[in-house]
Design a protein around this motif. Sequence first.
Motif, PDB file in Angstrom:
ATOM      1  N   LEU A  73       1.194  -1.049   0.520  1.00  0.00           N
ATOM      2  CA  LEU A  73      -0.076  -0.015  -0.088  1.00  0.00           C
ATOM      3  C   LEU A  73       1.021   1.041  -0.432  1.00  0.00           C
ATOM      4  CD1 LEU A  73      -3.220   0.553   0.449  1.00  0.00           C
ATOM      5  CD2 LEU A  73      -2.772   0.926   3.097  1.00  0.00           C
ATOM      6  N   GLY A  74       0.491   1.912  -0.757  1.00  0.00           N
ATOM      7  CA  GLY A  74       1.205   2.784  -1.147  1.00  0.00           C
ATOM      8  C   GLY A  74       0.535   4.841  -0.666  1.00  0.00           C
ATOM      9  N   LYS A  75       1.047   5.463  -1.344  1.00  0.00           N
ATOM     10  CA  LYS A  75       0.329   7.416  -1.207  1.00  0.00           C
ATOM     11  C   LYS A  75       0.426   7.874  -2.702  1.00  0.00           C
ATOM     12  CE  LYS A  75      -2.343   8.953   0.990  1.00  0.00           C
ATOM     13  NZ  LYS A  75      -2.060   8.677   3.007  1.00  0.00           N
ATOM     14  N   ALA A  76      -0.317   8.267  -3.330  1.00  0.00           N
ATOM     15  CA  ALA A  76      -0.296   8.997  -4.348  1.00  0.00           C
ATOM     16  C   ALA A  76      -0.390  11.086  -4.100  1.00  0.00           C
ATOM     17  CB  ALA A  76      -0.887   9.142  -5.152  1.00  0.00           C
ATOM     18  N   CYS A 138      14.808  11.651  -6.319  1.00  0.00           N
ATOM     19  CA  CYS A 138      13.636  10.566  -6.415  1.00  0.00           C
ATOM     20  C   CYS A 138      12.379  12.304  -6.055  1.00  0.00           C
ATOM     21  CB  CYS A 138      13.204   9.948  -6.047  1.00  0.00           C
ATOM     22  SG  CYS A 138      15.026   8.468  -6.009  1.00  0.00           S
ATOM     23  N   ILE A 139      12.234  12.794  -4.711  1.00  0.00           N
ATOM     24  CA  ILE A 139      11.359  14.110  -4.703  1.00  0.00           C
ATOM     25  C   ILE A 139      11.164  14.610  -5.509  1.00  0.00           C
ATOM     26  CG2 ILE A 139      10.299  15.113  -2.838  1.00  0.00           C
ATOM     27  CD1 ILE A 139      11.958  13.957  -0.791  1.00  0.00           C
ATOM     28  N   LYS A 140      11.374  15.495  -6.132  1.00  0.00           N
ATOM     29  CA  LYS A 140      11.393  16.271  -7.012  1.00  0.00           C
ATOM     30  C   LYS A 140      10.838  15.898  -8.380  1.00  0.00           C
ATOM     31  CE  LYS A 140      15.924  17.970  -7.084  1.00  0.00           C
ATOM     32  NZ  LYS A 140      17.023  19.217  -7.189  1.00  0.00           N
ATOM     33  N   SER A 141      11.232  14.581  -9.172  1.00  0.00           N
ATOM     34  CA  SER A 141      10.808  14.095 -10.159  1.00  0.00           C
ATOM     35  C   SER A 141       8.940  14.077  -9.553  1.00  0.00           C
ATOM     36  CB  SER A 141      11.067  12.932 -10.501  1.00  0.00           C
ATOM     37  OG  SER A 141      11.201  11.376  -9.159  1.00  0.00           O
ATOM     38  N   ILE A 142       8.621  13.150  -8.364  1.00  0.00           N
ATOM     39  CA  ILE A 142       6.979  13.560  -8.034  1.00  0.00           C
ATOM     40  C   ILE A 142       6.056  15.330  -8.163  1.00  0.00           C
ATOM     41  CG2 ILE A 142       5.592  12.833  -5.986  1.00  0.00           C
ATOM     42  CD1 ILE A 142       7.805  11.083  -5.075  1.00  0.00           C
ATOM     43  N   LEU A 372       6.312  10.477 -20.431  1.00  0.00           N
ATOM     44  CA  LEU A 372       4.862  10.734 -20.825  1.00  0.00           C
ATOM     45  C   LEU A 372       4.009  11.798 -19.840  1.00  0.00           C
ATOM     46  CD1 LEU A 372       2.333   8.952 -21.202  1.00  0.00           C
ATOM     47  CD2 LEU A 372       2.386   7.965 -18.645  1.00  0.00           C
ATOM     48  N   THR A 373       5.509  11.600 -18.819  1.00  0.00           N
ATOM     49  CA  THR A 373       5.126  12.695 -17.496  1.00  0.00           C
ATOM     50  C   THR A 373       5.385  13.881 -17.704  1.00  0.00           C
ATOM     51  OG1 THR A 373       6.211  11.565 -16.103  1.00  0.00           O
ATOM     52  CG2 THR A 373       5.763  14.029 -14.546  1.00  0.00           C
ATOM     53  N   GLY A 374       5.857  14.476 -19.391  1.00  0.00           N
ATOM     54  CA  GLY A 374       6.203  15.474 -19.766  1.00  0.00           C
ATOM     55  C   GLY A 374       4.774  16.407 -20.602  1.00  0.00           C
ATOM     56  N   GLU A 375       4.796  15.451 -21.139  1.00  0.00           N
ATOM     57  CA  GLU A 375       3.539  15.350 -22.377  1.00  0.00           C
ATOM     58  C   GLU A 375       2.200  15.518 -21.194  1.00  0.00           C
ATOM     59  OE1 GLU A 375       3.204  15.156 -25.238  1.00  0.00           O
ATOM     60  OE2 GLU A 375       4.963  14.119 -26.234  1.00  0.00           O
ATOM     61  N   ALA A 376       2.145  15.305 -19.978  1.00  0.00           N
ATOM     62  CA  ALA A 376       0.789  15.703 -19.664  1.00  0.00           C
ATOM     63  C   ALA A 376       1.050  17.179 -18.650  1.00  0.00           C
ATOM     64  CB  ALA A 376       0.995  15.120 -17.500  1.00  0.00           C
ATOM     65  N   PRO A 413      -1.690   6.029 -14.612  1.00  0.00           N
ATOM     66  CA  PRO A 413      -0.560   5.280 -14.278  1.00  0.00           C
ATOM     67  C   PRO A 413      -0.487   6.415 -13.030  1.00  0.00           C
ATOM     68  CG  PRO A 413       0.098   6.101 -16.531  1.00  0.00           C
ATOM     69  CD  PRO A 413      -0.996   6.732 -16.647  1.00  0.00           C
ATOM     70  N   VAL A 414       0.257   6.001 -11.541  1.00  0.00           N
ATOM     71  CA  VAL A 414      -0.025   6.409 -10.585  1.00  0.00           C
ATOM     72  C   VAL A 414       1.817   7.387 -10.719  1.00  0.00           C
ATOM     73  CG1 VAL A 414       0.925   6.146  -7.913  1.00  0.00           C
ATOM     74  CG2 VAL A 414       0.027   4.275  -9.334  1.00  0.00           C
ATOM     75  N   GLU A 415       2.314   7.531 -11.656  1.00  0.00           N
ATOM     76  CA  GLU A 415       3.345   8.450 -11.826  1.00  0.00           C
ATOM     77  C   GLU A 415       2.495  10.093 -12.132  1.00  0.00           C
ATOM     78  OE1 GLU A 415       5.704   8.353 -14.739  1.00  0.00           O
ATOM     79  OE2 GLU A 415       5.259   6.561 -15.308  1.00  0.00           O
ATOM     80  N   LEU A 416       1.225   9.737 -12.932  1.00  0.00           N
ATOM     81  CA  LEU A 416       0.385  10.836 -13.357  1.00  0.00           C
ATOM     82  C   LEU A 416      -0.762  11.357 -12.179  1.00  0.00           C
ATOM     83  CD1 LEU A 416       0.689   9.606 -16.893  1.00  0.00           C
ATOM     84  CD2 LEU A 416       2.666  11.222 -15.887  1.00  0.00           C
ATOM     85  N   TYR A 417      -1.480  10.943 -11.118  1.00  0.00           N
ATOM     86  CA  TYR A 417      -1.858  11.323 -10.720  1.00  0.00           C
ATOM     87  C   TYR A 417      -1.929  12.787 -10.456  1.00  0.00           C
ATOM     88  CZ  TYR A 417      -4.668  11.540  -6.017  1.00  0.00           C
ATOM     89  OH  TYR A 417      -6.463  12.653  -5.324  1.00  0.00           O
ATOM     90  N   GLY A 418      -0.863  13.400  -9.704  1.00  0.00           N
ATOM     91  CA  GLY A 418      -1.368  15.231  -9.482  1.00  0.00           C
ATOM     92  C   GLY A 418      -1.769  15.771 -10.918  1.00  0.00           C
TER      93      GLY A 418
END
Length: 461
Positions: A73-76, A138-142, A372-376, A413-418
């Motif tokens: 279990l994690g958190k976005a 790692c944190i700044k990539s979120i 993918l994050t860049g496109e978002a 994807p989870v990485e794009l949640y925000g």
Amino acid sequence: MGGLGVRDIQLFNVALLAKQAWRIVTAPNCLLSRVLLGRYCQNISFVDVLPTSNASHGWRSVLKGRDLLITQLGKAVGDGNSTRVWKDRWILSNNTGTPVGPPKEMDRDLMVSDLLTRGTNEWNVAKIKDLFPSLASCIKSIIPSLLRAPDEFIWIPNKDGRYTTKSGYTSAVKYNSLLENGGSPLPVLEWSKKVWASQCLPEIKLFMWKLMQGALPLGANLEKRGCGSTYGFDPDQFSSLSEALLSGMRTICLPPTGVSQPIFPWICWCLWTSRNKLIFENKVLSSSEVLSLSITSAREWWLAQPTAMKAPRQPNLIIPTLNAEVNCVSVFTDAAWRASDGATGCGWIFKDSTRQSTQHGSKCFDNTASALTGEALAICLVLSHALSLGYTRVCVFSDCQVLVRAICSKSSPVELYGLVCDIELLSSLFDYCTLSFISRSLNLEADLLAKSALYNAALTT
């Protein structure tokens, strides 16, 4: 169990119970969640509660599924208000998911929102480097939600963060085998992909399954049953047959053999038949003869297959369209990502109903996790820019099919949640807003702007 698809009924039952626990975690306001949480979790969270002596059998069963759920279990991160820095798994690119090391007394109850700058909701880089210098990148990539969407629980094994019984059962099997082997993980073998879906004869598939399960009369298996002392598996390169199979399936057969599929199962089969000929017929085959026989058998079988089986599968592509509504502004967006440093250049161009350019721009970002994050980021940026220009009806076009499908299907994807939360909120502020996929050839202007922004940023640094 054993690759035949027979499930461990106890572990599968726990995976089903975890579905109920997931419902309580993600929907705490539904009737069932309110009743159970009001009865058993008045002063403590559901994730941390322990079974009491007077708990019902149903509640104990739910906690059994909860115990499986919290292993992955994690958190976005949205606004960071409900994510604990030292206890919740929110740094998904890190192995542990949380910072390692004893926190200071004053930072023990630190929340992720405390690492964000008030007002902009962007990372406080100075504070992050001071507290977690090794995890700063790692944190700044979120990317948190700039519009302060709430944090959300996620199921880490699935890309979209949603729990499924299938993934829960797989995690339960892995966790159970980890406990049985004293904490040392075993190599994971996907039977349906590596064995049963391999391109070879059905009898070879059955042979490979028996080989992995120790059901063949090999030396090591006979020794376990007290049938003599013989040599077992040679551990010079691999520690087990499963590890050798995983490595062999990744081996590419080079030309001019005429075989494009992995031939590791064929080699194992020819070794087995050669061994039987040696024992029962006293016929010796050299290693080169065995290898030649493997390649020949694989090529003959492959050429005998129907043509439809050899044809590559065509992807389901969305037909590009530029049809926009009347009185609607068309927005073309694209992003260019550099993997070496995570820099991303975003470009966009606004066009009216006559396809004439009215506005264009570009911007560069650092520490982007993926293309993918860049496109978002580009889509989120153009929506915000369109609102500032006073547009109320927009049609956004992107050449990233994966992102368009993820946003439209509500399964990102989870990485794009925000970012996805911000895109959904921004799009709701328009009177009319659509997102469509177009091919790269129809999006060359935005692509050029994005690459120019990335190139100019590299020159300035």
